[in-house]
Design a protein around this motif. Structure first.
Motif, PDB file in Angstrom:
ATOM      1  N   ASP A 162       0.813  -1.215   0.000  1.00  0.00           N
ATOM      2  CA  ASP A 162       0.000   0.000   0.000  1.00  0.00           C
ATOM      3  C   ASP A 162       0.848   1.268   0.000  1.00  0.00           C
ATOM      4  OD1 ASP A 162       0.782  -0.807   2.602  1.00  0.00           O
ATOM      5  OD2 ASP A 162      -0.737   0.467   3.528  1.00  0.00           O
ATOM      6  N   LYS A 163       2.088   1.161   0.493  1.00  0.00           N
ATOM      7  CA  LYS A 163       2.973   2.325   0.517  1.00  0.00           C
ATOM      8  C   LYS A 163       3.852   2.431  -0.728  1.00  0.00           C
ATOM      9  CE  LYS A 163       3.705   2.598   5.566  1.00  0.00           C
ATOM     10  NZ  LYS A 163       3.519   1.263   6.152  1.00  0.00           N
ATOM     11  N   ALA A 164       4.012   1.362  -1.464  1.00  0.00           N
ATOM     12  CA  ALA A 164       4.966   1.320  -2.575  1.00  0.00           C
ATOM     13  C   ALA A 164       4.726   2.447  -3.570  1.00  0.00           C
ATOM     14  CB  ALA A 164       4.870  -0.031  -3.283  1.00  0.00           C
ATOM     15  N   PHE A 165       5.822   3.019  -4.062  1.00  0.00           N
ATOM     16  CA  PHE A 165       5.803   4.073  -5.090  1.00  0.00           C
ATOM     17  C   PHE A 165       5.085   5.343  -4.613  1.00  0.00           C
ATOM     18  CE2 PHE A 165       5.617  -0.099  -7.301  1.00  0.00           C
ATOM     19  CZ  PHE A 165       6.928  -0.114  -7.755  1.00  0.00           C
ATOM     20  N   SER A 166       5.110   5.592  -3.316  1.00  0.00           N
ATOM     21  CA  SER A 166       4.463   6.794  -2.783  1.00  0.00           C
ATOM     22  C   SER A 166       5.463   7.912  -2.475  1.00  0.00           C
ATOM     23  CB  SER A 166       3.685   6.456  -1.505  1.00  0.00           C
ATOM     24  OG  SER A 166       4.563   6.026  -0.472  1.00  0.00           O
ATOM     25  N   LEU A 167       6.730   7.726  -2.813  1.00  0.00           N
ATOM     26  CA  LEU A 167       7.768   8.674  -2.417  1.00  0.00           C
ATOM     27  C   LEU A 167       7.512  10.083  -2.955  1.00  0.00           C
ATOM     28  CD1 LEU A 167      10.462   9.100  -0.938  1.00  0.00           C
ATOM     29  CD2 LEU A 167      11.619   8.532  -3.082  1.00  0.00           C
ATOM     30  N   THR A 168       7.033  10.189  -4.176  1.00  0.00           N
ATOM     31  CA  THR A 168       6.800  11.525  -4.737  1.00  0.00           C
ATOM     32  C   THR A 168       5.697  12.260  -3.976  1.00  0.00           C
ATOM     33  OG1 THR A 168       5.299  10.541  -6.381  1.00  0.00           O
ATOM     34  CG2 THR A 168       7.595  10.914  -7.044  1.00  0.00           C
ATOM     35  N   SER A 169       4.764  11.514  -3.399  1.00  0.00           N
ATOM     36  CA  SER A 169       3.692  12.131  -2.619  1.00  0.00           C
ATOM     37  C   SER A 169       4.090  12.355  -1.165  1.00  0.00           C
ATOM     38  CB  SER A 169       2.435  11.252  -2.659  1.00  0.00           C
ATOM     39  OG  SER A 169       1.972  11.075  -3.968  1.00  0.00           O
ATOM     40  N   VAL A 170       5.005  11.497  -0.675  1.00  0.00           N
ATOM     41  CA  VAL A 170       5.393  11.557   0.736  1.00  0.00           C
ATOM     42  C   VAL A 170       6.914  11.573   0.829  1.00  0.00           C
ATOM     43  CG1 VAL A 170       5.024  10.602   3.032  1.00  0.00           C
ATOM     44  CG2 VAL A 170       3.386  10.092   1.210  1.00  0.00           C
ATOM     45  N   PRO A 171       7.540  12.724   0.738  1.00  0.00           N
ATOM     46  CA  PRO A 171       9.009  12.781   0.843  1.00  0.00           C
ATOM     47  C   PRO A 171       9.470  12.561   2.280  1.00  0.00           C
ATOM     48  CG  PRO A 171       8.104  14.982   0.693  1.00  0.00           C
ATOM     49  CD  PRO A 171       6.943  14.044   0.493  1.00  0.00           C
ATOM     50  N   ASN A 172      10.751  12.290   2.438  1.00  0.00           N
ATOM     51  CA  ASN A 172      11.366  12.128   3.763  1.00  0.00           C
ATOM     52  C   ASN A 172      12.737  12.779   3.699  1.00  0.00           C
ATOM     53  OD1 ASN A 172      12.491  11.370   6.183  1.00  0.00           O
ATOM     54  ND2 ASN A 172      12.215   9.162   5.896  1.00  0.00           N
ATOM     55  N   ARG A 173      12.808  14.034   4.069  1.00  0.00           N
ATOM     56  CA  ARG A 173      14.048  14.788   3.876  1.00  0.00           C
ATOM     57  C   ARG A 173      15.150  14.391   4.843  1.00  0.00           C
ATOM     58  NH1 ARG A 173       9.958  17.853   1.993  1.00  0.00           N
ATOM     59  NH2 ARG A 173      10.331  18.892  -0.016  1.00  0.00           N
ATOM     60  N   SER A 174      14.798  13.980   6.051  1.00  0.00           N
ATOM     61  CA  SER A 174      15.828  13.579   7.023  1.00  0.00           C
ATOM     62  C   SER A 174      16.280  12.145   6.806  1.00  0.00           C
ATOM     63  CB  SER A 174      15.283  13.734   8.447  1.00  0.00           C
ATOM     64  OG  SER A 174      14.296  12.745   8.727  1.00  0.00           O
ATOM     65  N   GLY A 175      15.453  11.339   6.151  1.00  0.00           N
ATOM     66  CA  GLY A 175      15.784   9.936   5.946  1.00  0.00           C
ATOM     67  C   GLY A 175      15.586   9.068   7.171  1.00  0.00           C
ATOM     68  N   THR A 176      14.941   9.579   8.199  1.00  0.00           N
ATOM     69  CA  THR A 176      14.774   8.826   9.444  1.00  0.00           C
ATOM     70  C   THR A 176      13.448   8.075   9.456  1.00  0.00           C
ATOM     71  OG1 THR A 176      13.710  10.672  10.584  1.00  0.00           O
ATOM     72  CG2 THR A 176      16.131  10.510  10.724  1.00  0.00           C
ATOM     73  N   LEU A 177      13.407   7.035  10.272  1.00  0.00           N
ATOM     74  CA  LEU A 177      12.178   6.270  10.448  1.00  0.00           C
ATOM     75  C   LEU A 177      11.081   7.146  11.040  1.00  0.00           C
ATOM     76  CD1 LEU A 177      10.625   3.566  10.483  1.00  0.00           C
ATOM     77  CD2 LEU A 177      11.661   3.102  12.719  1.00  0.00           C
ATOM     78  N   GLN A 178      11.447   7.992  11.969  1.00  0.00           N
ATOM     79  CA  GLN A 178      10.460   8.829  12.645  1.00  0.00           C
ATOM     80  C   GLN A 178       9.759   9.774  11.657  1.00  0.00           C
ATOM     81  OE1 GLN A 178      13.620   8.330  13.669  1.00  0.00           O
ATOM     82  NE2 GLN A 178      13.129   6.960  15.386  1.00  0.00           N
ATOM     83  N   GLU A 179      10.537  10.405  10.775  1.00  0.00           N
ATOM     84  CA  GLU A 179       9.905  11.299   9.804  1.00  0.00           C
ATOM     85  C   GLU A 179       9.063  10.517   8.807  1.00  0.00           C
ATOM     86  OE1 GLU A 179      10.760  14.603   6.312  1.00  0.00           O
ATOM     87  OE2 GLU A 179      12.417  14.080   7.673  1.00  0.00           O
ATOM     88  N   ALA A 180       9.532   9.334   8.414  1.00  0.00           N
ATOM     89  CA  ALA A 180       8.766   8.510   7.470  1.00  0.00           C
ATOM     90  C   ALA A 180       7.398   8.165   8.047  1.00  0.00           C
ATOM     91  CB  ALA A 180       9.539   7.241   7.139  1.00  0.00           C
ATOM     92  N   ILE A 181       7.369   7.740   9.316  1.00  0.00           N
ATOM     93  CA  ILE A 181       6.100   7.389   9.964  1.00  0.00           C
ATOM     94  C   ILE A 181       5.189   8.612  10.045  1.00  0.00           C
ATOM     95  CG2 ILE A 181       5.035   6.664  12.142  1.00  0.00           C
ATOM     96  CD1 ILE A 181       7.551   4.947  12.624  1.00  0.00           C
ATOM     97  N   ARG A 182       5.744   9.725  10.481  1.00  0.00           N
ATOM     98  CA  ARG A 182       4.955  10.947  10.658  1.00  0.00           C
ATOM     99  C   ARG A 182       4.403  11.455   9.325  1.00  0.00           C
ATOM    100  NH1 ARG A 182       8.652  13.634  12.700  1.00  0.00           N
ATOM    101  NH2 ARG A 182       9.305  14.900  10.904  1.00  0.00           N
ATOM    102  N   ASN A 183       5.254  11.532   8.320  1.00  0.00           N
ATOM    103  CA  ASN A 183       4.822  12.078   7.036  1.00  0.00           C
ATOM    104  C   ASN A 183       3.774  11.205   6.362  1.00  0.00           C
ATOM    105  OD1 ASN A 183       6.689  14.048   7.561  1.00  0.00           O
ATOM    106  ND2 ASN A 183       8.030  13.601   5.827  1.00  0.00           N
ATOM    107  N   TYR A 184       3.976   9.880   6.448  1.00  0.00           N
ATOM    108  CA  TYR A 184       3.012   9.001   5.784  1.00  0.00           C
ATOM    109  C   TYR A 184       1.648   9.069   6.471  1.00  0.00           C
ATOM    110  CZ  TYR A 184       1.078   5.209   3.081  1.00  0.00           C
ATOM    111  OH  TYR A 184       0.274   4.478   2.227  1.00  0.00           O
ATOM    112  N   SER A 185       1.644   9.084   7.799  1.00  0.00           N
ATOM    113  CA  SER A 185       0.374   9.162   8.529  1.00  0.00           C
ATOM    114  C   SER A 185      -0.370  10.450   8.213  1.00  0.00           C
ATOM    115  CB  SER A 185       0.619   9.050  10.033  1.00  0.00           C
ATOM    116  OG  SER A 185       1.081   7.757  10.378  1.00  0.00           O
TER     117      SER A 185
END
Length: 448
Positions: free
Chosen positions: A83-106
């Motif tokens: 469900d998350k695959a190929f979503s990077l253009t919609s949900v960037p992660n500038r720090s590259g951290t797990l915490q930002e990835a979780i926050r941004n995707y939610s």
């Protein structure tokens, strides 16, 4: 074109367990391996010689020279996030951290429509199939805190694609439930409604919760109530103090859930002292808890605060292998805020596993192949997912003259047989999904 062939004969086949260059001939009848025989004369093909393996050969002929390619059981990708695959253009992660990835995707999840979720799931699943994966277990975000209806609709979207693709591949769906111990009665009713939709297992990431033990207790209660297996994200942290696996082991014993629990990531295990880690590995072996390493995402996300020597982030793969714990390797995330790279190719993930876990001998590479095939098949509930007479034939043909070439070249061509027919064929020039008529889409994208 004949999608369904009662009988298929393959010649000049290599099998990974043979190390002396022996070629084999294989006969498949009605989707079952009928005979697997050592070949004494590679030129004798029972009166039918096909000079070049091609997509048309697969679909138009039933006697095929595979030209020395390896035949492996089809890949089982036991830990993914379709469900998350190929979503990077919609949900960037500038720090590259797990915490930002979780926050941004939610935060972004509320804007994703059901058709968008379906498109991503379908694209990732079919791309996986084109690389040789016929079975996928996908962990699905369940955004209960963002929008209750959204959580259910996104889960339903994934389940609908599972049914859409059922004729050509198998997908197990595992919703990720969070903070169960603090949920209201109404929210728990929604969780139970989600389980009743026909999901396959219960998932989550309890190490992210301040009440992780209580949450694990609720996960086991929910799984027992509905008769589901448990597959968790476990201790995806660099901090050795994060160690929920110990409580998971205790609950596995209490609920007699031996063989029904899988633990993915287990990153903090590598940061622990040797004695404690050895004890945990021994207890996981005793309770038959399966382990999954996710080298791509773990190398990318972990070690972010390290200086000097940066930890690789993966779990203790060799110690698990030597300690009798069943361990698989899987792709995790692809082109999303958690992992911007990858291509849904489990052979590529196998190569990353070999690098990070120092698996380089011939016997280690043979075991690595099992980590992508037989071992995750056991977690999946499949019996006899191997190349063996009288069992169902589900395999991928790969280029390679020896087992090192298999991983070094990552085989630009892949030919996939499943459920009694060829379901995908890819050469360096051409890709054709035999499923295109059924699903209306093709698999790979240029540059992925």
């Amino acid at each position: 074109m004949r999608d369904n062939q009662e009988e298929v004969h393959l010649y000049n086949v290599r099998l990974p367990q043979d190390s002396i260059g022996q070629l084999f001939s294989i006969t498949i009848k009605n989707g079952v391996y009928e005979t697997i025989q050592k070949q004494t004369d590679s030129a004798m093909l029972h009166g039918a010689k096909i000079s070049k393996l091609s997509i048309s050969d697969l679909t138009e002929h039933n006697v095929i020279d595979v030209e020395g390619r390896y035949l492996l059981p089809s890949f089982i990708d036991i830990h993914t996030h379709l469900d998350k695959a190929f979503s990077l253009t919609s949900v960037p992660n500038r720090s590259g951290t797990l915490q930002e990835a979780i926050r941004n995707y939610s935060e972004k999840a509320v804007s994703f429509s059901e058709p968008e979720i379906k498109e991503r799931v379908r694209k990732a699943a079919l791309q996986s199939l084109s690389y040789g994966t016929t079975h996928i277990r996908t962990h699905v975000n369940f955004e209960l805190d963002i929008n209750e209806n959204l959580a259910l609709s996104h889960l339903q979207a994934v389940l609908e694609v599972r049914e859409e693709l059922r004729s050509i591949m198998s997908i197990q769906v595992v919703p990720m439930f969070s903070y169960l111990s603090s949920r209201s009665k109404k929210q728990m009713e929604i969780v139970e409604e989600a389980v009743s939709y026909g999901v396959d297992g219960i998932g989550g990431a309890p190490h992210l919760s301040p009440t992780s033990k209580e949450d694990i207790d609720f996960i086991f209660q929910l799984a027992e109530k509905f008769g589901k297996f448990i597959d968790l994200h476990v201790d995806e942290q660099d901090d050795p103090a994060i160690c929920t696996i110990e409580h998971i082991i205790q609950k596995t014993k209490k609920y007699n859930y031996q063989g029904k629990v899988v633990a993915g990531h287990l990153c903090s295990l590598s940061a622990m002292d040797e004695k404690r880690a050895a004890t945990i590995i021994e207890e996981m072996a005793d309770t038959k808890i399966g382990a999954v390493t996710l080298p791509g995402a773990n190398m990318y996300l972990q070690g972010r605060d390290d200086r000097g020597i940066i930890r690789r982030g993966i779990t203790r793969v060799k110690e698990f292998l030597n300690g009798g714990v069943e361990i698989a390797t899987a792709s995790d995330n692809v082109n999303d805020p958690f992992h911007p790279f990858g291509r849904c190719d489990l052979l590529q993930i196998g190569l990353l596993t070999a690098y990070t876990a120092h698996l380089g001998s011939e016997s280690e590479l043979q075991h690595l192949i099992k980590m992508m095939t037989e071992t995750p098949a056991g977690f999946y509930g499949l019996k006899n997912h191997r190349v063996k007479e009288k069992v169902n034939a589900s395999f991928v043909l790969l280029e390679g003259r020896d087992i090192y070439q298999l991983f070094a070249n990552l085989s630009p061509s892949r030919f996939v047989y499943h459920k009694g027919r060829w379901v995908s064929g890819t050469t360096s020039e051409t890709q054709f999904l035999m499923s295109e008529k059924a699903v209306g889409v093709g698999g790979r994208e240029d540059g992925i």
